[in-house]
Design a protein around this motif. Structure first.
Motif, PDB file in Angstrom:
ATOM      1  N   ALA A 100     -15.201 -14.358   3.126  1.00 25.56           N
ATOM      2  CA  ALA A 100     -16.252 -15.370   3.241  1.00 25.56           C
ATOM      3  C   ALA A 100     -16.276 -16.288   2.017  1.00 25.56           C
ATOM      4  CB  ALA A 100     -17.611 -14.686   3.430  1.00 25.56           C
ATOM      5  N   LEU A 101     -16.193 -15.705   0.834  1.00 29.90           N
ATOM      6  CA  LEU A 101     -16.206 -16.505  -0.390  1.00 29.90           C
ATOM      7  C   LEU A 101     -14.974 -17.411  -0.480  1.00 29.90           C
ATOM      8  CD1 LEU A 101     -17.436 -13.816  -2.958  1.00 29.90           C
ATOM      9  CD2 LEU A 101     -18.724 -15.789  -2.099  1.00 29.90           C
ATOM     10  N   MET A 106     -12.413 -22.711  -0.819  1.00 25.58           N
ATOM     11  CA  MET A 106     -10.978 -22.959  -0.773  1.00 25.58           C
ATOM     12  C   MET A 106     -10.555 -24.273  -1.453  1.00 25.58           C
ATOM     13  SD  MET A 106      -8.284 -21.383  -0.031  1.00 25.58           S
ATOM     14  CE  MET A 106      -8.832 -20.094   1.094  1.00 25.58           C
ATOM     15  N   PRO A 107     -11.276 -25.414  -1.272  1.00 27.49           N
ATOM     16  CA  PRO A 107     -10.849 -26.631  -1.983  1.00 27.49           C
ATOM     17  C   PRO A 107     -10.803 -26.444  -3.495  1.00 27.49           C
ATOM     18  CG  PRO A 107     -12.424 -27.189  -0.267  1.00 27.49           C
ATOM     19  CD  PRO A 107     -12.409 -25.689  -0.365  1.00 27.49           C
ATOM     20  N   VAL A 110      -7.691 -24.265  -4.330  1.00 23.37           N
ATOM     21  CA  VAL A 110      -6.435 -25.011  -4.254  1.00 23.37           C
ATOM     22  C   VAL A 110      -6.307 -25.947  -5.455  1.00 23.37           C
ATOM     23  CG1 VAL A 110      -5.144 -26.763  -2.954  1.00 23.37           C
ATOM     24  CG2 VAL A 110      -6.248 -24.869  -1.744  1.00 23.37           C
ATOM     25  N   GLY A 111      -7.403 -26.577  -5.837  1.00 26.96           N
ATOM     26  CA  GLY A 111      -7.358 -27.546  -6.922  1.00 26.96           C
ATOM     27  C   GLY A 111      -7.227 -26.942  -8.303  1.00 26.96           C
ATOM     28  N   THR A 112      -7.558 -25.641  -8.427  1.00 29.46           N
ATOM     29  CA  THR A 112      -7.531 -25.029  -9.760  1.00 29.46           C
ATOM     30  C   THR A 112      -6.513 -23.893  -9.882  1.00 29.46           C
ATOM     31  OG1 THR A 112      -9.319 -23.523  -9.114  1.00 29.46           O
ATOM     32  CG2 THR A 112      -9.944 -25.572 -10.231  1.00 29.46           C
ATOM     33  N   ALA A 132      -4.604 -22.850   4.145  1.00 36.33           N
ATOM     34  CA  ALA A 132      -5.074 -21.653   3.446  1.00 36.33           C
ATOM     35  C   ALA A 132      -6.272 -21.038   4.169  1.00 36.33           C
ATOM     36  CB  ALA A 132      -5.442 -21.996   2.006  1.00 36.33           C
ATOM     37  N   ARG A 133      -7.162 -21.888   4.691  1.00 34.61           N
ATOM     38  CA  ARG A 133      -8.305 -21.377   5.455  1.00 34.61           C
ATOM     39  C   ARG A 133      -7.858 -20.734   6.759  1.00 34.61           C
ATOM     40  NH1 ARG A 133     -12.502 -26.391   4.283  1.00 34.61           N
ATOM     41  NH2 ARG A 133     -13.780 -25.284   2.716  1.00 34.61           N
TER      42      ARG A 133
END
Length: 528
Positions: A100-101, A106-107, A110-112, A132-133
């Motif tokens: 859930a987390l 997810m954005p 992915v960005g970090t 990824a989701r």
């Protein structure tokens, strides 16, 4: 069934998965090449894989299998079933919260963490987040698969647990075939791949649930509670999780560095796919069989059997891995071209991928040694020594990657990975000898020296063939290249195995018994 027979049972199932994996990767290479969609898919797929290896196959299995084997040896299947039900309830709750987390954030991830350099390309970034989701539920399914596989392995039922990953490649190949038939665009093919990954996880879970029911070992659901047995599992899993986490951070750092170069992530994946064939077939087979067998031998106080298991595992692992490493190091271009070079996968991509494969192959024996050495510590519930080995590995890998990538490009990442693997394996071996947990028998040392000599002789033949017939191995038509590579590989195999059997590096009687058993018909479950 003999130890070699058990290795062969697991290795055979793994080989089927790896062969289908080649088909899958060849199709992805033809459809997507080393383009942005391939980068997005592999980056997104690595993230659930990271947590799967950390949370399930790594820390969980390392702690669960010895404790489950202890319950079987001490209290029988009833005590083992009770322990498994307690663990399952806590595992399910943890997976629900984690999934859930991850889906919500997810954005940010992915960005970090996953591929921060993708931020400069919004389309690639958004596609990576979406994929990824889509694929993250695969983590939950495969975590449960890892637990059920651990139970089956502890019951000495190896084959179906090893066969389950075949379903991943079957579903992905089917999805790619349908995508080609429907003439889908590259982004849509990426989405088909994502949904195929998740579906394969559900199918693998279903297969192992059926396998356990066939063994009359059903598991019910109980209220999640931190019982003493579960707390012991978590206590042992914590350092193993850190160990697995460090290893996966290693891979993730390499991915982050590689994301600065277009196509680098895909190239690493293509090269690693070939490198994973011997590592997966041999390393995984040894790791899967050795941990439960060693755990049960130690619980029963049979140290003689434990030493026998370790010596035979070392001999078998090196007998297959060393010549495989030599072959991949000396013949990378013809192999890469044969498997991948078509469609969007160009000759330029072949040359770069070949360099990466050759660099990966140098570390191949080291990673198999780690698969052999690590269960010795886990079977004794020592999770800290592998943690230190992983710490050494990550420091060397990150430092090496940062130093070599600007100078050598993506090949520098593979060199750093191989160097880190060797230092980690040497540390584990040194700890085993220093603490008198394992000393290779004189016969084992002799056989390994002969194995290295035989592989060197084979390497001379490969070098001569590659230098003398590049037009046949690399530039001819596909049928000619296929025949040329097969002839070269078969000739080198004759040289190596001929030398190994003549000198006693390999036990002819053991292999004769194995093939005689297979003529009678394989044991579908890897039963002892």
């Amino acid at each position: 069934m003999s130890l070699i027979g058990k290795f062969a049972s697991v290795g055979g199932a793994t080989m089927a998965s790896r062969v289908l994996g080649f088909v899958r990767e060849a199709m992805i290479a033809a459809f997507l090449g080393a383009g942005p969609v391939a980068d997005a898919f592999y980056a997104a797929f690595r993230f659930p894989n990271l947590f799967r290896r950390l949370f399930a196959e790594g820390a969980f299995n390392a702690a669960f299998v010895p404790l489950f084997a202890k319950e079987i040896e001490g209290g029988g299947q009833a005590a083992a079933r009770k322990f498994a039900e307690q663990v399952l309830s806590v595992l399910l709750l943890s997976l629900f919260v984690l999934s859930a987390l991850a889906m919500v954030f997810m954005p940010f991830l992915v960005g970090t963490v996953i591929a921060p350099k993708f931020a400069s390309d919004p389309e690639k970034f958004d596609l990576t987040v979406l994929l990824a989701r889509i694929m993250f539920p695969y983590l939950a399914a495969m975590s449960l698969v890892a637990m059920l596989a651990g139970i089956l392995n502890s019951l000495r039922r190896y084959f179906l647990a090893a066969l389950a990953p075949v379903l991943l490649n079957v579903v992905l190949v089917s999805g790619l075939t349908a995508s080609g038939y429907l003439d889908l665009s590259a982004p849509d093919i990426g989405k088909v791949l994502g949904w195929s990954v998740t579906l394969s996880g559900v199918l693998q879970l279903g297969l192992l649930v059926w396998a356990l029911r066939r063994e009359n070992f059903s598991i019910g659901f109980v209220r999640p509670r931190l019982t003493p047995a579960v707390r012991r599992l978590l206590w042992l899993a914590l350092p193993a999780a850190v160990t697995g986490g460090i290893t996966q951070i290693n891979l993730l750092v390499g991915q982050i560095i590689a994301s600065a170069q277009d196509g680098a992530i895909a190239i690493i994946n293509y090269a690693d796919r070939l490198n994973q064939l011997p590592l997966g077939v041999i390393g995984i087979a040894i790791g899967v069989v050795l941990l439960p067998e060693l755990s049960r031998a130690l619980r029963a106080g049979n140290t003689k059997e434990a030493l026998h298991l370790q010596n035979r595992s070392l001999e078998f692992g090196m007998a297959i891995t060393v010549p495989a490493a030599v072959g991949l190091a000396l013949l990378p271009e013809p192999i890469i071209a044969l498997v991948f070079e078509r469609g969007a996968f160009t000759r330029e991509t072949t040359l770069v991928t070949s360099e990466v494969l050759a660099a990966f192959s140098i570390g191949l024996p080291a990673f198999v040694l780690m698969k052999i050495f690590t269960p010795v510590f886990y079977a004794r519930e020592d999770m800290r020594t592998p943690l230190w080995a992983s710490s050494i590995s990550v420091v060397v890998n990150i430092a090496g990657s940062l130093l070599l990538f600007p100078r050598l490009g993506v090949m520098g990442l593979a060199i750093a990975t191989s160097l880190a693997g060797w230092l980690s394996a040497l540390y584990l071996g040194q700890q085993l000898v220093t603490r008198d947990l394992f000393r290779p028998a004189a016969l084992t040392i002799r056989r390994i020296l002969l194995i290295v000599t035989g592989a060197a002789l084979m390497g001379v033949l490969l070098w001569w063939a590659d230098a003398s017939f590049p037009h046949l191995l690399l530039d001819a038509s596909l049928p000619v290249r296929l025949a040329s590579v097969l002839v070269t590989v078969l000739a080198s195999a004759v040289v190596y195995f001929g030398f190994a059997f003549l000198t006693g590096a390999l036990d002819r009687r053991e292999f004769a018994r194995l093939f005689k058993r297979r003529k009678k018909g394989p044991d579908p479950d890897g039963r002892a």
